[in-house]
Design an enzyme around this catalytic site. Sequence first.
Site, short mmCIF file in Angstrom:
data_model
loop_
_atom_site.label_atom_id
_atom_site.label_comp_id
_atom_site.label_asym_id
_atom_site.label_seq_id
_atom_site.Cartn_x
_atom_site.Cartn_y
_atom_site.Cartn_z
CG ASP A 79 -1.30 0.18 -6.12
OD1 ASP A 79 -0.61 0.96 -5.43
OD2 ASP A 79 -0.89 -0.94 -6.50
CE1 TYR A 113 -2.22 -2.24 4.88
CE2 TYR A 113 0.16 -2.39 4.64
CZ TYR A 113 -1.09 -2.28 4.08
OH TYR A 113 -1.22 -2.21 2.72
CG ASP A 165 -18.75 0.08 -1.53
OD1 ASP A 165 -18.74 1.20 -0.97
OD2 ASP A 165 -19.68 -0.74 -1.39
CE LYS A 167 -18.44 -1.99 2.90
NZ LYS A 167 -19.08 -1.79 1.57
CG ASP A 210 -2.00 -0.99 -0.13
OD1 ASP A 210 -1.00 -0.49 -0.69
OD2 ASP A 210 -2.30 -2.19 -0.23
C1 IPM Z 1 2.64 0.54 -0.48
C2 IPM Z 1 3.00 -0.91 -0.59
C3 IPM Z 1 3.21 -1.45 0.81
C4 IPM Z 1 1.91 -1.31 1.55
C5 IPM Z 1 3.74 -2.88 0.90
C6 IPM Z 1 4.95 -3.11 0.05
C7 IPM Z 1 4.00 -3.26 2.34
O1 IPM Z 1 2.05 -1.61 -1.30
O2 IPM Z 1 3.46 1.33 0.01
O3 IPM Z 1 1.54 0.91 -0.87
O4 IPM Z 1 1.03 -2.17 1.44
O5 IPM Z 1 1.76 -0.31 2.26
MN MN Z 2 0.43 -0.38 -2.06
#
Ligand code: IPM
Ligand code: MN
Length: 363
Positions: free
Chosen positions: A251, A141, A223, A191, A247
């Site tokens: 999710d 990032y 993975d 990794k 990240d």
């Molecule tokens: C998160 C989001 C952010 C990230 C984006 C919106 C920049 O997906 O907070 O997980 O990738 O960190």
């Molecule tokens: Mn995210």
Amino acid sequence: MKLKIAVLPGDGIGPEVVKQAIKVIKTIEKKYGHKIELLEGIVGGEAIDKYGDPLPDETWKLCEESDAILLGAVGGPKWDNLPGEKRPEKALLKLRGGFNLFANIRPIKVFEKLSFSSTIKPEVLKGVDFVIVRELTGGLYFGKPKEIRVENGEEMAIDTMTYKASEIKRIAHVAFKMAQKRNKKVTSVDKANILECSRLWRKIVDEVSKEYMDVNLEHMYVDNCAMQIVRNPKQFDVILTENTFGDILSDEAAVITGSIGMLPSASLGEGTKGLYEPIHGTAPDIAGKNIANPLATILSVAMMFRYSFDLEKEAKDIENAVDKVIDSGYFTQDLFTGNPYAKQLVSTEEMGDLVCKIIEGGA
Ligand code: IPM
Ligand code: MN
């Protein structure tokens, strides 16, 4: 206590869910006799449209003078084709980087009555309760160089993954300290079979672990971890990982709980200032319809009271109210369909009101 909170609703469903969180903050303020000032600022796509900047100076200043920042979500299709520096997401990166909020805490908790809304079998989910500690200001990032350039007449892009030992060390400490307060297990995800950053990560995490002999440490490739999260999520207590892996895994971990609309996050640095936001994004498809689930944002407020203000009682009060609402079967649309525990479909506003009522009632 006298507190100042910067409130940045952002884009998509951001304003709707943040509105509910504000109601909860005001209810807590009243109940516990705090004095809370809310400073609203503009951020993300809305700020690009108005000022050509996803994080205008005004908003930055407001955050600077606040004790904590509450953010809804930023981004949307309208701004998807802008260059990296001008995108709404840049605001988030500037806040994280600018305030040195290197530790992103994402609790993954399964509410039993919501497990039927998950694509995973309820028996696999029962009792799942872990935390992802994601490094937030390093890796791909932020690494330089980061650009698109033309080489030999052809476009090429480069992103750079870098990690310094000190960056790994400080986030490792956060994870081990958290594990000490929980079930004393850290799974460090990397990794290391491929990446130099991961090899350094492993070495430093091993070193830090020596200061926490009461905590079990295991290393896992990313993975494999992605697979284990859906195969047997109960094995995890604290997952420690770098920015990009965190990240993606967060999710995945969030959605197995039934809805990504339930999960909060906190981004912390060395001090007490923190950035609090739901894990879900702007959900442009349902924005403005009063159907989004505000609970992730409300639970983010609970984390704010815990981590930035050290007000555990208030934090628990909010969390208990959310537990109660879920127990009573009042669900927003994301959780309602196909769930045998669902009794009543409620809107975003109604959900916010229900939580406040429970807090007021002191039940
Ligand atoms: C998160 C989001 C952010 C990230 C984006 C919106 C920049 O997906 O907070 O997980 O990738 O960190
Ligand atoms: Mn995210």
